[in-house]
Design a protein around this motif. Structure first.
Motif, PDB file in Angstrom:
ATOM      1  N   GLY C 399     -20.577  50.051  22.960  1.00  0.00           N
ATOM      2  CA  GLY C 399     -20.566  51.265  22.784  1.00  0.00           C
ATOM      3  C   GLY C 399     -19.139  51.866  23.353  1.00  0.00           C
ATOM      4  O   GLY C 399     -18.620  52.713  22.546  1.00  0.00           O
ATOM      5  N   ILE C 400     -18.827  51.815  24.260  1.00  0.00           N
ATOM      6  CA  ILE C 400     -17.425  52.239  24.710  1.00  0.00           C
ATOM      7  C   ILE C 400     -16.445  51.889  23.991  1.00  0.00           C
ATOM      8  O   ILE C 400     -15.238  52.470  23.980  1.00  0.00           O
ATOM      9  N   THR C 401     -16.278  50.406  23.718  1.00  0.00           N
ATOM     10  CA  THR C 401     -15.293  50.074  22.727  1.00  0.00           C
ATOM     11  C   THR C 401     -15.135  50.938  21.530  1.00  0.00           C
ATOM     12  O   THR C 401     -13.967  51.043  21.230  1.00  0.00           O
ATOM     13  N   PHE C 402     -16.218  50.927  21.010  1.00  0.00           N
ATOM     14  CA  PHE C 402     -16.355  51.770  19.511  1.00  0.00           C
ATOM     15  C   PHE C 402     -15.901  52.991  19.993  1.00  0.00           C
ATOM     16  O   PHE C 402     -15.058  53.740  19.315  1.00  0.00           O
ATOM     17  N   GLY C 403     -16.260  53.657  21.215  1.00  0.00           N
ATOM     18  CA  GLY C 403     -15.728  54.974  21.530  1.00  0.00           C
ATOM     19  C   GLY C 403     -14.316  55.040  21.555  1.00  0.00           C
ATOM     20  O   GLY C 403     -13.791  56.302  21.526  1.00  0.00           O
TER      21      GLY C 403
END
Lengths: 925, 145, 431, 171
Positions: C399-403
């Protein structure tokens, strides 16, 4: 010692002195005053060391309890104690978890009409017991007392109690009862006892099935003795077993027997050795009763090469002081009694009895029964003959074989009274629960073997409204007017001791916590005539493969210690599985079924089946499957009709691959060391490592350079060091989920590495405190640095948690706090206040027990002298049953560690990386 | 002479007028030029010298380098802690810091020098913007003004 | 067409981009913002619970977060390469891309800079990493590559910001002229009262040259320093001398691909075809092809060193990379980074923008995987076989990567509507 | 007007970094009450001041142990059984003692959990009580006078040549 002095000793625990800094919340911001000053020598904030005895298994090791602020924070083996002499196994280390177990019973409970437990007062509870006993007597039902193995004064009190109250005392219940052994010795020598084996006085040890390092009678004692024996040059140790045990892994040679062939092997040896020497031959009549055991036949039955069999006979013949020990799996099988008898004959024939097989110091197993006694109990229960059933400090409901169906029949007793410590599932089967105090909260004594007395002395005031078994029995006696009123159990004990010991002995007993009294030699009589009839049926019926062998567990003993979280956290030494249950099988057998680690299989025998994940066990015979017995307690194991031992083997089981795998916490990434030389091949013992070339000049050390030497020849991989480290250093127990994700926190691990032949070697791996540590320069905030005494220091408060140090550590011994680890109350009381509890997001690792160095330095400074060699003992080294770990100052040329570091056997792991570790390993050979 | 303003749409016309003006003896101080984009030819015509901005860069860069090195050495010596067996003053890593700070301070000093030399920000123009759009403009200021 | 009219048209064309945004723009912006906000929430969750919510473990202490860090720092590089290095080399096609590339550098660095913080176990005391006087008398350890990182990233970000801002000054003045009301005042403020007088242009051109000179070594040094995070360690697969040039080439490779990813749609939606020609894209594609060859060469060299050198630990690691738990990713990386770019040898494909766009996407995917493989496999199989382990990213990390992509594209979208995407003053020179 | 704006900007430019530096310099903050209320208003001014009892009379472990020790109630009562028994605070003391309840004094000087500190070592090293605790004999209500922060400890350790290895204090 005077009565007054003795009572003064009691005063410490009367609760009058509340020490500052107790574990409750408000003490963090409050200072608590004493009401009256504490006794002389008790200083606030300083540790006290009290003697006690470990009660986690029947071995009865001596303990030193470290007490801080009225809390027991660490258990250590008591140096000089005749049983363990300083060492302590992982179960002993974990015993603190029982003391602070969140499920401890906190007050007496009584089951009401709805089946719910309601708290009652002790007064009510004991009245109920007395009333129950009386009613049962009136109804003509028998009142019974069943307890675990009990020795010393408590055993006497139990007898007295039973006599006075017309309670029938059942033979004591132990799953590892060694019944076959005792029965055989009874038949042969009229000594139905477990003798004390003097391994350190032998030059050849042949052990057959006996798991000396795991559960057999007194593991720490045997480990200590073996470490002494191994140091003699000519000592040989051969271990024969069908499965794979930690003991086998450590023996000089491990012979893999076909399951059930122990009797055949012994028979062969007996015939050979008896014929070899004209003197002291066994009676002809007896030898004739032995089944024919030709070399060919024995080789076929045991699966051993003929050459090896002949050589084995020769080794035994040539040995000056041979010793044979049988037990464990070898006696828990259909031929168990024959094995024990044949072993007894061999021991007699080779002259071991009376010296190395020592009945005068027999281990106190005489009052332990066998499964036959439990069978009789179930019969009586079925016939509604049982009134009050008092069960004290044992858990037959879980540990009795599934076939007995004790749990169902148990319900038919009139009143079921449990004296137990935890409110677990079996406790909930009782009508009345009387909470037992932990041994660390109680007075008592233990007599683990004849002539050895070990003191139990409360280290802390009871945490809850609990009592010791002695107190409960005594109080019941007082209630029915059979005992002096108002006499406390302490006084009762003291009176007993005063009668038994003289003044000097009493003094010694109370000060050092144990007492060794000389024992008179027991004249043993050899009665060969009784044996012949028993041996008639010795011939082994060839059992069908595959065999499922249910082994004892070093971690949970017979399952009794599995409730202690630390023991689930520590991996099994051979498989490195921590949480969960598994089936060990040979890699060759697994390959045939295309099974890999964690693949699910179903194992079945008759109507019974179980589903388990597989763990490949190098070195295991292809036809043998292995599960730790307490993990598969529902297996339909029969009882041996003759000895009353549980038969821990199922033949002809079916194994089906189910497809799919389950999550199983296997901590080892590889069972092979991949040729990387962590443990060097003993063949290359003479190679000297090249002198390191240095880019920078070596930095100086002032007075001390702390270093450690670990002798791999002595290391048996038992994991006691790792357990001690957990307790000493507040290492969190993180649970199954984190283990599955590879997030165990152990500062010290024992890596088993198997060679191609399946032989295991163990290496304890902990922070190497490298002189040129790769972890240090990569830390951006100096949280990892090297101090002037050679310690690789981790400053927790400075750490920001980049984990770079762990990445860059070639030994991978650093541990990161992935969470703010919680300790369920009251487990936080176990925390060692000498070092901090690490927060979430912080890296931690072995500190060489810097708090102990600090303490030693403080003492040395007070006395204005340098720290002495051996004054600083790391927790791991202190606990090691074999003394494999030595710690000290490398700059001191007279120190033990200096000598070992300069031994020709010394090497350092990954020396070619140039890290220059401060831990020197000593290779085997 | 009155102030005169010439506006051109094309660079060539602008440049020829400028050349003409310079040949007619008008000094550089009297000229004020406005350009829609940077024309290197103008600088050639006016024979402009490199100017002092370089020295801002040099000073910044040097002070960054020395400051960086000094910071590393001072902090390492202020509490000497051994890491990995490396000397307290380990020059190779310190040179990295010194180099980076040289670049940083050099850039910042250049920028500050630019603002100073180009007299930016211009307060009058911040509030009341005025420029000549896309035209090339030559303003010849009258003498004495 | 006369020059004046051409310049006026250029301004109008470029400033069309600053008009009131359309529906699709807003939707895109909302989506990117949502991704970013989601990442912030996840980060908060991680900060409160501990790094246990991420998939990293023992022995793999660095995972997706550090892969993201290296990836985004890499993306930043080609911005500086295009704006500074190509400026010094007087490559004319640079003017088509340099503004966007510089913005990309800054945004990528901002995104990258978050990851070292995200991966800290105790982000609440991140200030321990900064050198400032404090009551504890403690300073950071300048021997640590992580401190070099702190300095490298900060320096790079500040220099890039200055470079970008100086470059936009004349354009901001143009925007001011063509705007009214509050927006005009804002642009006026940021243009610092730029009038375009000769004196200003004179200093401007000198400063630009100096800044380009300062920024150029950063192209090589910053990613070298990032590579030293790995190369100065002791681990197999990390401890190797080729890392610095290999990382720099990889950075330019992925950054160039990102420029293509940004410019192809921008050119189309903002109708900038007259100013950004296919030739310019072809020039960029050649850089892409060239750096791909360097990368492939580095892959080969790594394997050659390991197996010819016959170091057991290295051999096992490289065997594991190709055949172990992450083998699928490894081969995907080879396809994306080494094989697909080879098609750019074909001129027709290199001039096909749609194809180029797809190749650029694959290259960025491949380069992200490269960082992941490189970081994770070395940690998963290092010296002590007992401590081997495998790592799987958790949904928090993903999720943080996509963020991070959400944040990057959010910033790019905001940039497109606030700053002219082409450098008008420089394009005018080219007219 | 313009000058005012200029001044404001200048103040902000200087003030903000200064404030930030101050904040960073002192992080993390200690926000405990320096002079907490005690369950019994014990007067150090009387005992240590007027009567000049030595500190070790009550804090009797200070030379022998890590902790200085709080006097036991029986020690208090050994005098206060007869002295000043009519006072309100002494009555409180007596009631505590008679009820067999310990007194929960509020800590004034508290080092964090992760710090190893030994009173014995400091006293034996010749450090005076007042160096860290201030002139307690003149305090109506005892309060913390030293920051007890790392930098403060370190300064003294450096002056006196005491060890500055991290493990000396960090545990």
């Amino acid at each position: 010692m005077e009565r007054r002095e003795f009572l003064q000793l009691l005063g410490i625990f009367s609760g009058a002195a509340i020490l500052p800094g107790c574990g409750d919340d408000r003490s963090a911001s409050k200072l608590v005053s004493y009401l009256v000053p504490p006794d002389e020598g008790v200083l606030p904030g300083e540790a006290r060391y009290l003697p006690s005895t470990c009660c986690e298994c029947p071995a009865g090791c001596g303990l030193t309890v470290r007490v801080r602020e009225d809390r027991a924070v660490k258990l250590e083996g008591r140096p000089g104690h005749p049983v363990n002499d300083g060492g302590l196994c992982m179960r002993g280390q974990a015993a603190l978890w029982r003391l602070y177990h969140p499920e401890r019973l906190r007050h007496p409970l009584r089951r009401d009409a709805d089946g719910q437990f309601q708290p009652v007062s002790w007064d009510e509870a004991l009245t109920l017991v007395v009333e129950g006993l009386r009613q049962a007597r009136q109804q003509g039902r028998a009142n019974l007392l069943l307890s675990g193995r009990t020795t010393g004064t408590l055993a006497e009190l139990q007898q007295h109690f039973c006599q006075q109250l017309e309670v029938e005392q059942l033979p004591q219940f132990e799953p590892f009862s060694h019944a076959a052994l005792r029965q055989a010795y009874g038949i042969l020598f009229a000594q139905p006892e477990v003798p004390h084996y003097r391994i350190d006085q032998s030059d050849l040890l042949l052990s057959l099935g006996a798991d000396l390092f795991e559960t057999f009678v007194s593991p720490v004692n045997y480990a200590r003795q073996l470490s002494r024996a191994i140091k003699q040059d000519d000592f040989q140790w051969i271990h024969a077993e069908p499965h794979y045990s930690l003991t086998g892994a450590n023996a000089g040679e491990r012979l893999i027997l076909l399951p059930g062939s122990e009797a055949a092997l012994l028979c062969f040896l007996l015939v050979r050795l008896d014929a070899a020497d004209e003197r002291n031959r066994l009676p002809m009549q007896l030898m004739a009763a032995l089944p024919a055991s030709s070399l060919e036949e024995t080789a076929r039955l045991t699966g051993l090469p003929k050459r090896r069999l002949e050589q084995l006979a020769k080794q035994l013949r040539l040995a000056e002081r041979p010793l044979l020990i049988v037990g464990g799996i070898a006696t828990s099988q259909p031929q168990g009694l024959q094995v024990a008898l044949l072993a007894g004959l061999l021991q007699q024939r080779l002259g071991m009895v009376g010296n190395r097989v020592d009945f005068s110091q027999a281990e106190a197993y005489a009052s332990v029964g066998s499964l036959h006694d439990l069978e009789r109990l179930t019969e009586r229960l079925e016939q509604d003959q049982v009134g009050v059933l008092l069960v004290s400090a044992t858990d037959p409901l879980v540990q009795a074989p599934a076939a007995l169906d004790l749990k169902q029949k148990f319900q038919r007793a009139g009143l079921r009274v449990g004296l137990c410590d935890l409110f677990n599932e079996s406790a909930q089967q009782f009508d009345l629960l009387l909470p037992l105090s932990h041994p660390l909260e109680s007075w008592g004594d233990a007599v683990p073997r004849r002539g050895v007395f070990s003191l139990l002395k409360p280290a802390i005031a009871p945490l809850y409204d609990s009592r010791s078994a002695g107190e409960i029995l005594l109080e019941i006696l007082q209630r029915v007017g059979q005992q002096v009123q108002n006499q406390s159990y302490q006084e009762y004990l003291f009176n007993t001791w005063q009668q038994r010991f003289d003044q000097q002995q009493l003094q010694q007993f109370s000060e050092q916590g144990f007492l060794s009294l000389p024992v008179s030699a027991v004249p043993h009589q050899f009665r060969p005539e009784a044996v012949s009839s028993q041996l008639a049926t010795t011939q082994a019926a060839t059992a069908t493969a595959p065999h499922l062998i249910l082994t004892p567990s070093i971690r949970s003993f017979d399952g009794r210690s599995s409730c202690l979280p630390l023991l689930s956290e520590l991996p099994d030494p051979l498989s490195t599985v921590s949480y969960g249950r598994w089936l060990s099988m040979a890699p060759t057998a697994a390959r045939k079924l295309q099974l890999r680690d964690r693949d699910l299989v179903r194992i079945s025998s008759g109507d019974w089946s179980a589903e388990l994940p597989v763990r490949l066990q190098p070195g295991l015979a292809a036809t043998v499957l292995m599960v730790q017995g307490d993990l598969l307690s529902e297996a339909p194991l029969p009882t041996d009709a003759r000895s009353g031992e549980l038969i821990r083997r199922l033949d002809g089981v079916r194994l089906t691959k189910l497809g799919g795998a389950v999550a199983l916490a296997i901590l080892s990434g590889s069972s092979s060391q991949q040729g990387r030389g962590l443990i060097p091949d003993p063949v290359h013992t003479q190679e000297q490592p090249l002198e390191q070339t240095r880019f920078y000049r070596a930095h100086p050390h002032k007075d001390y350079r702390w270093a450690m030497a670990i002798d791999l020849e002595l290391c048996i991989g038992c994991g006691a060091c790792a357990a001690a480290c957990y307790v000493e250093n507040n290492v969190p127990v993180v649970g199954q989920q984190d283990h599955l994700q590879g997030r165990e926190m152990s500062w010290l691990r024992l890596a088993p590495f198997y060679d191609d032949a399946g032989r295991a070697s163990f290496i304890p791996m902990l922070c190497q405190h490298c002189h040129n540590a790769p972890c240090e320069p990569v830390c951006p905030v100096y949280a990892a640095y090297h101090n002037a005494e050679g310690l690789n220091v981790q400053v927790y408060q400075r750490c920001v948690g980049t984990r770079y140090c762990s990445n860059n550590c070639p030994y991978k011994v650093r541990r990161f706090n992935w969470w703010q680890h919680q300790r369920q109350a009251p487990l936080e009381q176990m925390l060692n206040p000498d070092l901090s509890v690490r927060d979430r997001g912080v890296m931690e690792k072995c500190t060489f027990c810097v708090q102990r160095i600090r303490q030693a330095r403080d003492r040395a400074q007070d006395e204005q002298r340098p720290i002495r060699d051996g004054e600083v003992l790391t927790a791991c080294g202190q606990s090691c049953p074999t003394g494999a770990i030595v710690f000290g100052n490398l700059l001191d040329e007279s120190s033990a560690v200096y000598r070992l570091a300069h031994s020709h056997r010394a090497y350092r792991v990954f020396a070619d990386l140039g890290t220059e570790p401060s831990i020197y390993y000593l290779r085997k050979g | 002479m009155m102030t005169q303003t010439y506006q051109y749409e094309e660079a060539e016309a602008f440049l020829s007028k400028l050349r003409e003006l310079l040949q007619s003896g008008i000094s550089q101080e009297q000229l004020e030029l406005q350009l829609p984009y940077h024309l290197p030819e103008v600088e050639q015509l006016l024979e402009l010298r490199p100017g002092p901005l370089r020295f801002f860069a040099l000073t910044g860069g040097l002070s960054g380098f020395l400051g960086g090195l000094g910071l590393c050495i001072y902090t390492a010596l202020s509490w000497p802690l051994i890491t990995g067996g490396k000397p307290i003053v380990s020059l190779p890593p310190f040179l990295i810091i010194a180099y980076l700070l040289a670049v940083l301070f050099g850039s910042l000093a250049s920028f500050a020098g630019f603002l100073l030399l180009a007299r930016l920000p211009k307060r009058d123009n911040l509030l009341e913007p005025s420029d000549f759009g896309n035209h090339f403009v030559i303003v010849v200021k009258g003498e004495g003004q | 067409m006369d020059q004046l009219a051409a310049r006026e048209k250029l301004e109008q064309d470029v400033l069309k981009g600053l008009r009131r945004p359309g529906k699709w723009y807003l939707l895109g912006l909302a989506f990117c913002t949502l991704l970013f906000v989601n990442a912030l929430v996840l980060w908060g969750y991680q900060a409160s619970q501990g790094l246990g919510v991420a998939g990293i473990m023992h022995p793999v202490g660095w995972g997706v977060y550090i892969a993201n860090f290296v990836f985004w720092v890499g993306i930043a590089h080609s911005g500086t390469l295009i704006s500074a290095v190509l400026y010094l080399f007087r490559a004319r096609f640079r003017t088509s891309f340099n503004r966007t590339a510089e913005a990309m550098t800054i945004f990528a660095l901002m995104v990258a800079g978050m990851f070292p913080l995200i991966h800290l176990g105790r982000v609440e005391i991140f200030y321990y990493l900064l050198p400032y006087p404090n009551q504890r008398n403690l300073w950071p350890n300048f021997r640590s590559p992580l401190v070099w990182d702190v300095f490298a990233i900060t320096t790079y970000l500040i220099v890039s910001l200055v470079f970008f801002y100086v470059g936009t000054l004349p354009d901001l003045a143009i925007v001011r002229r063509r705007m009214t009301g509050v927006r005009a005042r804002i642009y006026s403020f940021f243009s610092l009262g730029w009038t375009g007088s000769l004196g200003q242009w004179k200093q401007y051109s000198r400063l630009y040259l100096l800044l380009a000179a300062f920024a150029t070594p950063l192209v090589a040094s910053v990613h070298s320093i990032v590579s030293w995070d790995f190369a100065v360690s002791i681990l197999p697969g990390w401890h190797t001398t080729i890392f610095a040039p290999y990382f720099v080439a990889g950075a330019i490779f992925s950054g160039t691909a990102m420029v293509i990813i940004l410019m192809v749609p921008l050119r189309r939606t903002l109708q900038l075809q007259p100013y950004i020609s296919i030739d310019h894209f072809e020039a960029i594609a050649k850089i892409l092809l060239f750096t791909s060859l360097i990368i492939s060469y580095a892959y080969l060299v790594e394997y050659g060193l390991a197996f010819y050198g016959h170091n057991q630990v290295e051999m096992e690691l490289f065997r594991y990379r190709a055949l172990g738990h992450y083998s699928v990713l490894f081969w995907l990386m080879i396809i994306c980074n080494s094989l697909v770019p080879l098609t750019l040898f074909i001129k027709r494909l290199r001039r096909n923008l749609a194809y180029l766009f797809v190749v650029a996407l694959l290259v960025n995917l491949g380069m992200w995987i490269e960082r992941f493989i490189l970081i994770v496999t070395s940690l998963a199989r290092d010296f002590d076989p007992y401590a081997w382990g495998t790592y799987t990213p958790s949904w928090v990390e993903i999720g943080i990567t996509f963020g991070s992509f959400g944040l990057f594209f959010m910033l790019i979208l905001l940039f497109v509507k606030t700053v002219p995407v082409l450098s008008m003053s420089e394009l005018k020179e080219r007219l | 007007m313009n000058r005012l704006i200029l001044i404001v900007i200048l103040v902000l430019l200087v003030g903000f970094p200064a404030a930030a530096l101050f904040l960073l310099y002192n992080l993390p903050f200690d926000n405990r009450d320096p002079a907490p209320v005690q369950p019994i208003a014990f007067q150090h001014t009387v005992h240590a001041g007027k009567m000049q009892l030595p500190c070790t009379f009550c804090h009797r472990y200070v030379e022998r142990a890590r902790q200085a020790g709080i006097p036991s109630l029986s020690l208090c009562m050994s005098c206060h059984r007869s002295i000043a028994t009519e006072r309100e605070e002494i009555k409180k003391l007596t009631s505590f003692f008679e009820a067999g309840q310990p007194v929960y004094w509020s800590r004034v000087h508290q080092l964090p959990d992760f710090i190893y500190f030994s009173h014995k070592r400091h006293i034996k090293g010749g450090v005076l009580c007042a160096t860290c605790h201030g002139e307690v004999a003149q305090m109506e209500v005892v309060h913390q006078v030293r920051s007890l922060e790392m930098g403060w400890c370190l300064a003294c350790h450096r002056d006196r040549g005491a060890p500055t290895d991290c493990t000396t204090c960090h545990k």
